[in-house]
Design a protein around this motif. Structure first.
Motif, PDB file in Angstrom:
ATOM      1  N   ALA A   1       0.839  -1.210   0.000  1.00 36.89           N
ATOM      2  CA  ALA A   1       0.000   0.000   0.000  1.00 36.89           C
ATOM      3  C   ALA A   1       0.867   1.251   0.000  1.00 36.89           C
ATOM      4  N   ARG A   2       1.957   1.213   0.761  1.00 37.85           N
ATOM      5  CA  ARG A   2       2.851   2.381   0.834  1.00 37.85           C
ATOM      6  C   ARG A   2       3.558   2.632  -0.489  1.00 37.85           C
ATOM      7  N   ALA A   3       3.825   1.578  -1.247  1.00 42.20           N
ATOM      8  CA  ALA A   3       4.452   1.747  -2.564  1.00 42.20           C
ATOM      9  C   ALA A   3       3.511   2.493  -3.516  1.00 42.20           C
ATOM     10  N   LEU A   4       2.214   2.235  -3.385  1.00 40.63           N
ATOM     11  CA  LEU A   4       1.236   2.901  -4.257  1.00 40.63           C
ATOM     12  C   LEU A   4       0.893   4.303  -3.787  1.00 40.63           C
ATOM     13  N   SER A   5       0.827   4.490  -2.481  1.00 37.37           N
ATOM     14  CA  SER A   5       0.388   5.777  -1.935  1.00 37.37           C
ATOM     15  C   SER A   5       1.151   6.073  -0.644  1.00 37.37           C
ATOM     16  N   PRO A   6       2.389   6.523  -0.764  1.00 41.56           N
ATOM     17  CA  PRO A   6       3.225   6.682   0.428  1.00 41.56           C
ATOM     18  C   PRO A   6       2.770   7.772   1.396  1.00 41.56           C
ATOM     19  N   ASN A   7       2.006   8.733   0.936  1.00 48.73           N
ATOM     20  CA  ASN A   7       1.632   9.853   1.798  1.00 48.73           C
ATOM     21  C   ASN A   7       0.222   9.771   2.343  1.00 48.73           C
ATOM     22  N   GLN A   8      -0.480   8.678   2.072  1.00 46.38           N
ATOM     23  CA  GLN A   8      -1.857   8.551   2.535  1.00 46.38           C
ATOM     24  C   GLN A   8      -1.858   8.341   4.054  1.00 46.38           C
ATOM     25  N   ALA A   9      -2.716   9.071   4.746  1.00 47.78           N
ATOM     26  CA  ALA A   9      -2.762   9.033   6.208  1.00 47.78           C
ATOM     27  C   ALA A   9      -3.106   7.644   6.728  1.00 47.78           C
ATOM     28  N   GLU A  10      -4.017   6.957   6.062  1.00 48.07           N
ATOM     29  CA  GLU A  10      -4.418   5.628   6.518  1.00 48.07           C
ATOM     30  C   GLU A  10      -3.263   4.635   6.415  1.00 48.07           C
ATOM     31  N   VAL A  11      -2.425   4.794   5.415  1.00 49.43           N
ATOM     32  CA  VAL A  11      -1.250   3.919   5.269  1.00 49.43           C
ATOM     33  C   VAL A  11      -0.299   4.167   6.437  1.00 49.43           C
ATOM     34  N   ARG A  12      -0.056   5.441   6.750  1.00 52.46           N
ATOM     35  CA  ARG A  12       0.840   5.765   7.864  1.00 52.46           C
ATOM     36  C   ARG A  12       0.279   5.268   9.198  1.00 52.46           C
ATOM     37  N   THR A  13      -1.031   5.374   9.370  1.00 57.94           N
ATOM     38  CA  THR A  13      -1.661   4.911  10.611  1.00 57.94           C
ATOM     39  C   THR A  13      -1.516   3.410  10.766  1.00 57.94           C
ATOM     40  N   THR A  14      -1.756   2.666   9.697  1.00 57.66           N
ATOM     41  CA  THR A  14      -1.633   1.214   9.751  1.00 57.66           C
ATOM     42  C   THR A  14      -0.177   0.811   9.973  1.00 57.66           C
ATOM     43  N   GLN A  15       0.744   1.539   9.360  1.00 52.64           N
ATOM     44  CA  GLN A  15       2.179   1.295   9.570  1.00 52.64           C
ATOM     45  C   GLN A  15       2.527   1.493  11.047  1.00 52.64           C
ATOM     46  N   LYS A  16       1.980   2.522  11.654  1.00 50.57           N
ATOM     47  CA  LYS A  16       2.234   2.798  13.076  1.00 50.57           C
ATOM     48  C   LYS A  16       1.673   1.664  13.946  1.00 50.57           C
ATOM     49  N   LEU A  17       0.481   1.166  13.605  1.00 50.12           N
ATOM     50  CA  LEU A  17      -0.081   0.029  14.347  1.00 50.12           C
ATOM     51  C   LEU A  17       0.852  -1.178  14.288  1.00 50.12           C
ATOM     52  N   LEU A  18       1.390  -1.434  13.105  1.00 55.83           N
ATOM     53  CA  LEU A  18       2.301  -2.569  12.935  1.00 55.83           C
ATOM     54  C   LEU A  18       3.558  -2.391  13.777  1.00 55.83           C
ATOM     55  N   THR A  19       4.173  -1.220  13.697  1.00 57.54           N
ATOM     56  CA  THR A  19       5.411  -1.009  14.462  1.00 57.54           C
ATOM     57  C   THR A  19       5.134  -1.109  15.966  1.00 57.54           C
ATOM     58  N   ASP A  20       3.989  -0.600  16.422  1.00 56.53           N
ATOM     59  CA  ASP A  20       3.643  -0.710  17.843  1.00 56.53           C
ATOM     60  C   ASP A  20       3.481  -2.166  18.261  1.00 56.53           C
ATOM     61  N   ARG A  21       2.841  -2.962  17.397  1.00 53.60           N
ATOM     62  CA  ARG A  21       2.641  -4.386  17.706  1.00 53.60           C
ATOM     63  C   ARG A  21       3.985  -5.128  17.748  1.00 53.60           C
ATOM     64  N   ILE A  22       4.885  -4.783  16.841  1.00 52.52           N
ATOM     65  CA  ILE A  22       6.184  -5.457  16.820  1.00 52.52           C
ATOM     66  C   ILE A  22       6.980  -5.091  18.071  1.00 52.52           C
ATOM     67  N   VAL A  23       6.954  -3.823  18.462  1.00 54.86           N
ATOM     68  CA  VAL A  23       7.658  -3.407  19.685  1.00 54.86           C
ATOM     69  C   VAL A  23       7.053  -4.128  20.893  1.00 54.86           C
ATOM     70  N   ALA A  24       5.737  -4.279  20.894  1.00 54.37           N
ATOM     71  CA  ALA A  24       5.081  -5.012  21.981  1.00 54.37           C
ATOM     72  C   ALA A  24       5.540  -6.467  22.010  1.00 54.37           C
ATOM     73  N   GLN A  25       5.736  -7.064  20.837  1.00 48.84           N
ATOM     74  CA  GLN A  25       6.230  -8.442  20.772  1.00 48.84           C
ATOM     75  C   GLN A  25       7.650  -8.542  21.344  1.00 48.84           C
ATOM     76  N   VAL A  26       8.479  -7.528  21.055  1.00 44.49           N
ATOM     77  CA  VAL A  26       9.843  -7.521  21.610  1.00 44.49           C
ATOM     78  C   VAL A  26       9.761  -7.479  23.133  1.00 44.49           C
ATOM     79  N   ARG A  27       8.929  -6.588  23.644  1.00 45.97           N
ATOM     80  CA  ARG A  27       8.806  -6.433  25.101  1.00 45.97           C
ATOM     81  C   ARG A  27       8.242  -7.705  25.758  1.00 45.97           C
ATOM     82  N   THR A  28       7.306  -8.358  25.086  1.00 49.28           N
ATOM     83  CA  THR A  28       6.753  -9.613  25.608  1.00 49.28           C
ATOM     84  C   THR A  28       7.832 -10.688  25.654  1.00 49.28           C
TER      85      THR A  28
END
Length: 180
Positions: free
Chosen positions: A102-129
């Protein structure tokens, strides 16, 4: 007399009617979901010499809608994978893959950035777990994924230090048990 005012007027009217017919045909194809056919109709109009800005705008609009639809589909799939816990695996069927698509097609779309942030938060949570469960090797794998996914460098560094502290504590515990 080809230079007569009425001939020029009628030629302009015929051109507008042809343009309307092309646009109607293209919009009809797009509304049926056949975006490629709609773009092809508009491209044929351009090749035939109809360099109307309205036709060009319609083509751009249809192409943008196609991109928006594809981005929405990628984000829908990414959110499904996030709910399933498929953050970085299996290959080409995980949240990171669909977000990157999705980011390759529309890198500046707010929804793409929001979903990217959700993913990074989940991965950091996995590290902490993993750290909380004293599983340094699993934490290292999640740190690599965090780095690849776009977690800020200073956060990755802090997580790496926590894993190093975990390893030192684990070694100290094993040494204490061995000495006893």
């Amino acid at each position: 007399n080809p230079n007569h005012v009425r001939v020029a007027f009628l030629t302009a009217q015929i051109g507008k009617e042809r343009e309307r017919a092309l646009l109607a045909q293209a919009r009809s194809a797009a509304s049926r979901g056949n975006v490629q056919q709609a773009i092809a109709v508009l491209d044929r109009a351009s090749i035939a010499g109809s360099n109307s800005p309205v036709v060009a705008d319609a083509r751009n609009d249809i192409a943008q809608r196609n991109v928006d639809n594809r981005v929405s589909e990628f984000l829908r799939r990414a959110n499904e994978r996030l709910r399933q816990g498929a953050l970085v695996e299996p290959a080409q069927n995980n949240a990171r893959f669909f977000i990157e698509s999705a980011r390759a097609l529309s890198p500046n779309q707010a929804e793409v950035r929001t979903t990217q942030k959700l993913l990074t938060d989940r991965i950091v949570a996995q590290v902490r777990t993993s750290i909380a469960n004293s599983n340094a090797d699993e934490a290292d794998r999640w740190i690599v994924a965090a780095s690849d996914t776009g977690v800020p460098r200073e956060d990755v560094t802090a997580l790496t230090r926590e894993v190093q502290r975990l390893r030192i504590a684990t070694r100290a515990d094993s040494m204490a048990k061995l000495s006893q």
